[in-house]
Design an enzyme around this catalytic site. Structure first.
Site, mmCIF file in Angstrom:
data_model
loop_
_atom_site.group_PDB
_atom_site.id
_atom_site.type_symbol
_atom_site.label_atom_id
_atom_site.label_comp_id
_atom_site.label_asym_id
_atom_site.label_seq_id
_atom_site.Cartn_x
_atom_site.Cartn_y
_atom_site.Cartn_z
ATOM 1 N N ASP A 262 0.853 -1.182 0.000
ATOM 2 C CA ASP A 262 0.000 0.000 0.000
ATOM 3 C C ASP A 262 0.896 1.241 0.000
ATOM 4 O OD1 ASP A 262 -3.048 0.824 0.670
ATOM 5 O OD2 ASP A 262 -1.646 2.190 1.678
ATOM 6 N N ASP A 279 -2.402 9.845 -10.110
ATOM 7 C CA ASP A 279 -2.436 8.790 -11.139
ATOM 8 C C ASP A 279 -1.032 8.499 -11.659
ATOM 9 O OD1 ASP A 279 -5.141 8.603 -10.871
ATOM 10 O OD2 ASP A 279 -5.634 9.773 -12.669
ATOM 11 N N GLU A 306 -4.852 2.448 -4.011
ATOM 12 C CA GLU A 306 -3.387 2.557 -4.007
ATOM 13 C C GLU A 306 -2.733 1.266 -3.519
ATOM 14 O OE1 GLU A 306 -4.796 4.222 -0.001
ATOM 15 O OE2 GLU A 306 -5.495 4.067 -2.068
#
Length: 395
Positions: A262, A279, A306
């Site tokens: 993560d 992004d 994410e």
């Protein structure tokens, strides 16, 4: 002009269908057997004039038929041994040989007809009709040369008959020629219909094959898109679930590890730098993962948001922890300076779990990796935690 050119090609035997059909036709047209039979028939027709002392015309006829047979034998041998596979070239060669044969036949019959007895003339006319009928039966494959042959035979015999004052015979030849034209037109029409139907069928089959191939490619592309994350270019959650289930089903005895990672503080990163830069950050992490895993049998996917996941078939807990640490360092070292308004660097937290018994389910393995990831975040992030291990590999 173009229509005239097309008509000319059709009349000599081209553009009637598929190339394979033309080559089969040419093989039949170059065959020597009909010409041997015609030579035998003319020889028999010359027998009575020879017995009647017409040695001059008979010798002339013998030379013509020998020349005609020689040309056809040479043509058949050359066609069988051909190295040049130009359909147009060989069709034109046949047309030239065919007209030469027709001229030899016509001069032979006319020479025998002139000065002959009524009985010999009847035999000569019968032989001529047989040759004409044989040419007519093959005319659908190459209309123009065969029509020229028939016209040569009919005209020369008519001229010979007219020279002897037999005008009625010339008229009969003309009527017979018109009859042959009608017969040829009908025969050619039927054959053309058959050839065109075959051509249309082959064309339709080819179009169907092309459509199926394009449909297959489109389906494969759609399947790839359905299993690929559009943002990062690696596998998506659906692909991850399928790969994990497949890994569990393939070999229950081999080790199997799972890594969840993560990106640290990604929400704050988005809020500070904008979603477009966020992004870009996700794309960067995806490319780092793909580069590290390049050449391996491991499966990487974007798990959601994410968060990323890695399936490691054959890897035990130690190997999983080592790979996770390698990825952690690679992500931390990735440069974001070329991204607009980006932070100088990013980091990620990792949780690794390994299947320890055969009855463990895919959901159990994901849950263990997730718990390890939670512990890594609790301990300060930017580190690797291994399920079942109290120690956490720190930055």
């Amino acid at each position: 002009m173009q229509r005239l050119h097309q008509l000319t090609r059709i009349m000599i035997g081209l553009d009637l269908g598929l190339p394979e059909t033309h080559w089969r036709q040419l093989a039949q047209l170059f065959h020597i057997t009909p010409h041997v039979m015609a030579a035998l028939a003319i020889g028999l027709a010359a027998l009575q004039p020879w017995l009647n002392g017409q040695t001059g015309p008979v010798s002339f006829v013998a030379c013509l038929i020998a020349l005609q047979l020689s040309l056809r034998v040479f043509g058949q041998i050359a066609f069988r041994r051909r190295r040049d596979h130009s359909l147009t070239k060989w069709t034109r060669i046949f047309a030239i040989l065919s007209v030469a044969s027709g001229l030899c036949w016509a001069l032979s019959l006319a020479s025998l007809y002139l000065g002959g007895t009524p009985d010999s003339k009847l035999i000569i006319l019968a032989v001529g009709c047989g040759i004409i009928q044989s040419s007519a039966a093959r005319a659908f494959m190459s209309p123009a040369p065969m029509l020229i042959n028939i016209a040569l035979l009919m005209s020369t015999v008519s001229i010979a008959a007219a020279l002897e004052g037999q005008w009625m015979m010339a008229l009969i030849c003309l009527v017979y020629f018109l009859f042959q034209l009608t017969y040829l037109a009908r025969l050619s029409d039927l054959y053309l219909g058959e050839i065109l139907a075959e051509y249309e069928r082959e064309t339709a089959l080819q179009q169907l094959a092309d459509a199926n191939r394009k449909l297959k490619q489109a389906n494969e592309q759609l399947a790839r898109h359905a299993l690929t994350d559009g943002l990062t270019g690696i596998a998506n959650r659906r692909s991850f679930d399928a790969a994990l289930n497949a890994a569990f089903a393939s070999d229950t005895q081999a080790p199997l590890s799972l890594i969840l990672l993560d990106i640290d503080h990604f929400k704050a990163f988005n809020d500070s730098h904008g979603h477009q830069v966020g992004d870009d950050c996700l794309r960067l992490v995806g490319s780092v993962i793909a580069e590290v895993l390049d050449g391996s049998d491991f499966h990487a996917a974007r798990y959601g948001g994410e968060e990323f996941a890695l399936i490691l078939p054959g890897a035990d807990a130690f190997e999983a922890a080592r790979l996770a640490e390698r990825l952690r360092r690679a992500i931390a070292a990735a440069e974001l300076g070329d991204l607009a308004d980006a932070a100088p660097s990013i980091s990620a937290s990792f949780g690794a779990a390994t299947r320890t018994r055969a009855d463990l389910s895919p959901a159990d393995l994901v849950a263990r990796a997730d718990r390890a990831l939670y512990r890594a975040k609790q301990k300060g992030r930017n580190r690797v935690a291994v399920d079942g291990d109290g120690d956490i590999a720190t930055a």
